[in-house]
Design an enzyme around this catalytic site. Structure first.
Site, PDB file in Angstrom:
ATOM      1  N   ARG A 177       0.914  -1.220   0.054  1.00 45.25           N
ATOM      2  CA  ARG A 177      -0.104   0.031  -0.063  1.00 45.25           C
ATOM      3  C   ARG A 177       0.714   1.212  -0.133  1.00 45.25           C
ATOM      4  NH1 ARG A 177      -4.487  -0.334   4.513  1.00 45.25           N
ATOM      5  NH2 ARG A 177      -5.224   1.450   3.193  1.00 45.25           N
ATOM      6  N   CYS A 236      -1.465   5.817   9.485  1.00 47.79           N
ATOM      7  CA  CYS A 236      -1.894   4.583   8.852  1.00 47.79           C
ATOM      8  C   CYS A 236      -2.738   4.780   7.938  1.00 47.79           C
ATOM      9  CB  CYS A 236      -2.447   3.513   9.840  1.00 47.79           C
ATOM     10  SG  CYS A 236      -3.892   4.172  10.944  1.00 47.79           S
TER      11      CYS A 236
END
Length: 278
Positions: A177, A236
């Site tokens: 990611r 995050c």
């Protein structure tokens, strides 16, 4: 008090002030809880209890609730300032035991710990599990809250840091990611310019419990000086698993970084620069 508690130590607690919380965060978490949970545990919902869901472009997918709302939630859970709160989930603290730990610490709560290894360590030890719903002990007084006492940082300040590199931005999401190979949840793949990647699951050993303080100090050696200078920002996808890395730093005895609660879910929805490693 250590931010972590071992299963064996939890078993020895007989205090009536003990409150065990299952803060597992997946969509099916409530059904998972009703299927089996640690005896005495009460369920906390990430979306309803630990967040104030709204427009994710303005605060991300899991923005913090107001401190007043969190105080009401704690009261409904039977948690008082004297409670010894032990929190667990099904992801080694990553979703969302560490988030609730951070929120309680940010309200100045003294006795709060995360169960090291979480639900799996308890289950793998062959200890008792029960099913069904649970009813919190009622408390008649609203938990007293203040402004959040641990450091947070907002989107505008992160934008400036991403340009001038005055602080270190740590992205705790999985490498694919961060690299921009694909994005399973948010609007774009990639990362905030000039962010570095330290995957939150690397805080754990092969057995699913946290690495030792010495191992974690070595793992975070590259940012230790920045931590001591209050120049580290952690994020995050939505301000949940970032708390796992903050918990790891607390376990290691290192200074705590700023939490960017909006995280990638906010950044990726605001037409801002994106870097990839493809």
């Amino acid at each position: 008090m250590s931010p972590l508690i071992e299963v064996s130590d939890l078993q020895q607690i007989t205090s009536p002030n003990l409150v065990i919380v299952d803060a597992s965060g997946p969509a099916n978490a409530k059904y998972q809880f009703e299927d089996k949970h640690i005896p005495g545990a009460i369920f906390v919902d990430l979306n309803a209890d630990l967040s104030e869901i709204n427009d994710p472009s303005k605060g991300g997918r899991h923005p913090l609730p107001s401190s007043e709302k969190f105080g009401r939630t704690l009261s409904q859970l039977g948690i008082t300032p004297n409670s010894h709160v032990v929190i667990y989930d099904h992801l080694g603290g990553g979703n969302a035991a560490a988030r609730m730990w951070w929120m309680l610490k940010a309200q100045g709560h003294q006795k709060v710990q995360v169960l090291n290894g979480g639900f799996q360590v308890w289950e793998n030890a062959g200890l008792t599990l029960i099913s069904g719903q649970s009813k919190p002990r009622s408390t008649y007084n609203t938990y007293p809250t203040t402004d959040w006492q641990l450091a947070v940082i907002d989107l505008e300040d992160v934008i400036q840091v991403s340009k001038n590199k005055s602080q270190t931005i740590v992205d705790v999401r999985e490498g694919y990611r961060y690299n921009g190979e694909s994005e399973p949840i948010d609007m774009k793949a990639g990362h905030i310019p000039n962010a570095t990647n330290i995957f939150f699951k690397d805080n754990l050993g092969e057995d699913g419990t946290f690495k030792s303080p010495d191992e974690l100090k070595l793992m975070y050696k590259s940012i230790t000086q920045k931590l001591e200078n209050n120049e580290v920002i952690v994020h995050c996808g939505s301000g949940v698993t970032a708390c796992h890395s903050i918990l790891a730093l607390a376990h290691a005895g290192l200074p705590l970084p700023k939490l960017y609660v909006g995280s990638w879910s906010e950044w990726s929805r605001n037409d801002l620069p994106v870097e990839t490693n493809n």
